[in-house]
Design an enzyme around this catalytic site. Sequence first.
Site, PDB file in Angstrom:
ATOM      1  N   LYS A 110       7.404 -14.202 -31.700  1.00  0.00           N
ATOM      2  CA  LYS A 110       8.857 -14.839 -32.031  1.00  0.00           C
ATOM      3  C   LYS A 110       9.457 -15.607 -31.202  1.00  0.00           C
ATOM      4  O   LYS A 110       9.479 -15.691 -30.007  1.00  0.00           O
ATOM      5  CB  LYS A 110       9.363 -13.288 -32.201  1.00  0.00           C
ATOM      6  CG  LYS A 110       9.143 -12.231 -33.079  1.00  0.00           C
ATOM      7  CD  LYS A 110       9.390 -12.711 -34.715  1.00  0.00           C
ATOM      8  CE  LYS A 110       9.101 -11.648 -35.659  1.00  0.00           C
ATOM      9  NZ  LYS A 110       9.421 -12.074 -37.166  1.00  0.00           N
ATOM     10  N   ASP A 140       6.859 -17.688 -35.204  1.00  0.00           N
ATOM     11  CA  ASP A 140       7.513 -17.185 -36.303  1.00  0.00           C
ATOM     12  C   ASP A 140       9.070 -17.336 -35.610  1.00  0.00           C
ATOM     13  O   ASP A 140       9.693 -16.597 -34.860  1.00  0.00           O
ATOM     14  CB  ASP A 140       7.483 -15.840 -36.680  1.00  0.00           C
ATOM     15  CG  ASP A 140       8.207 -15.389 -37.785  1.00  0.00           C
ATOM     16  OD1 ASP A 140       9.058 -15.998 -38.432  1.00  0.00           O
ATOM     17  OD2 ASP A 140       8.232 -14.383 -38.119  1.00  0.00           O
ATOM     18  N   GLU A 166       5.933 -20.406 -38.495  1.00  0.00           N
ATOM     19  CA  GLU A 166       6.315 -19.754 -39.823  1.00  0.00           C
ATOM     20  C   GLU A 166       7.922 -19.789 -39.655  1.00  0.00           C
ATOM     21  O   GLU A 166       8.619 -19.559 -38.835  1.00  0.00           O
ATOM     22  CB  GLU A 166       6.044 -17.929 -39.534  1.00  0.00           C
ATOM     23  CG  GLU A 166       6.334 -17.385 -40.568  1.00  0.00           C
ATOM     24  CD  GLU A 166       5.831 -15.745 -40.571  1.00  0.00           C
ATOM     25  OE1 GLU A 166       6.606 -14.884 -40.854  1.00  0.00           O
ATOM     26  OE2 GLU A 166       5.138 -15.443 -39.862  1.00  0.00           O
ATOM     27  N   ASP A 194       8.054 -17.940 -45.334  1.00  0.00           N
ATOM     28  CA  ASP A 194       8.102 -16.500 -45.355  1.00  0.00           C
ATOM     29  C   ASP A 194       9.528 -16.230 -46.061  1.00  0.00           C
ATOM     30  O   ASP A 194       9.388 -16.195 -47.330  1.00  0.00           O
ATOM     31  CB  ASP A 194       8.120 -16.052 -44.124  1.00  0.00           C
ATOM     32  CG  ASP A 194       8.460 -14.505 -44.214  1.00  0.00           C
ATOM     33  OD1 ASP A 194       8.359 -13.647 -45.145  1.00  0.00           O
ATOM     34  OD2 ASP A 194       8.746 -13.929 -43.094  1.00  0.00           O
ATOM     35  N   LYS A 218       4.893 -10.547 -48.761  1.00  0.00           N
ATOM     36  CA  LYS A 218       5.076  -9.104 -48.521  1.00  0.00           C
ATOM     37  C   LYS A 218       5.436  -8.236 -49.653  1.00  0.00           C
ATOM     38  O   LYS A 218       6.185  -8.537 -50.547  1.00  0.00           O
ATOM     39  CB  LYS A 218       6.450  -8.938 -47.719  1.00  0.00           C
ATOM     40  CG  LYS A 218       6.396  -9.796 -46.253  1.00  0.00           C
ATOM     41  CD  LYS A 218       7.525  -9.816 -45.435  1.00  0.00           C
ATOM     42  CE  LYS A 218       7.078 -10.654 -44.035  1.00  0.00           C
ATOM     43  NZ  LYS A 218       8.436 -10.660 -43.133  1.00  0.00           N
TER      44      LYS A 218
END
Length: 331
Positions: A110, A140, A166, A194, A218
């Site tokens: 992250k 991400d 991401e 995403d 997802k």
Amino acid sequence: MNFPLPALEEILAHSHVVQLPMQVKFRGVTQREALLIEGPAGWGEFSAFLEYGPQEASRWLAAAIEAAYQPFPQPLRTSIPVNATLPAVPVGEVGRVLERYDAPHTIKIKVAEQGQSVDEDLARVAETRRLYPQAALRVDANMGWDIPTAVAALTRLSDFDLQYAEQPVPGITGLAEVRARLRSARIDLKIAADEAVRKHTDPLEVSRLGAADLMIIKAQPLGGIQTVLDIAAQAELDVVVSSALDTSVGLAQAAALASALPELPYACGLSTGTLFADDVTDEPLLATAGYLPVRRVKPQPHKLAKLHPGQEREAWWHLRVRDCYAQLLEN
């Protein structure tokens, strides 16, 4: 939805609200709440983040109802390669967090956390690369940068041989701009979409505009397994299945989705169970040797009782189900 909605009161009568403590703060969360639904096919999870309104959260409810009332698709594989997930922790905590994963062959890091600098992000990535020189790394940003900052940061981060970055910026056009600027600078770092997929009314626009090289998909945010399989089939992009900080019930649905995809070229983001200090079962869905088994999960009564957050939070979730159910009826 591609099957009849069960009655609202039936759903509520077979639902359980839980609150799971986190090992570390993740996405600003230290306690993760979810409503679990028991149905004829098994258990489903409704855990849209608390700030989401009824329209967006209704897709999460649709996914939970599908999991509880419809069988999972026929699996094409019995286990799923998964990445370790490293929150935006200080450099000194990188090793401790990643030690929770038994085989971190792929690590998602992250970055762009509010209040942190790009230099802190680089230090976190550099320390991860030092500790795990053979691992595949990806970052991400969760839309945390503007376009100039993203281009500058990803230019520096590309030195660490990343698989992809991401959602560095918000929106589809923002992604397209970042990708174009990197290509102009002869930086071939792949861009993954995403939020631009799961928060957009038309997820396939990412593919049409050439905004990304791959899609993060997802099950919950997109409305369930069948909807996601349809999107993946039409997108003509590589896909990575990820979780939405799910309990083991939600992870089971995500694993079933990954098991049904014709191709699975990247490790999936389904090892987030290690981020919880407790779960709804004594046998949580965790990876072994970097692979997550594909199986249903049945919560245990003593866990549901232990993790119940109280009547006030249960009432809040029941009201939320009613609001989201109304949205599903309209759609």
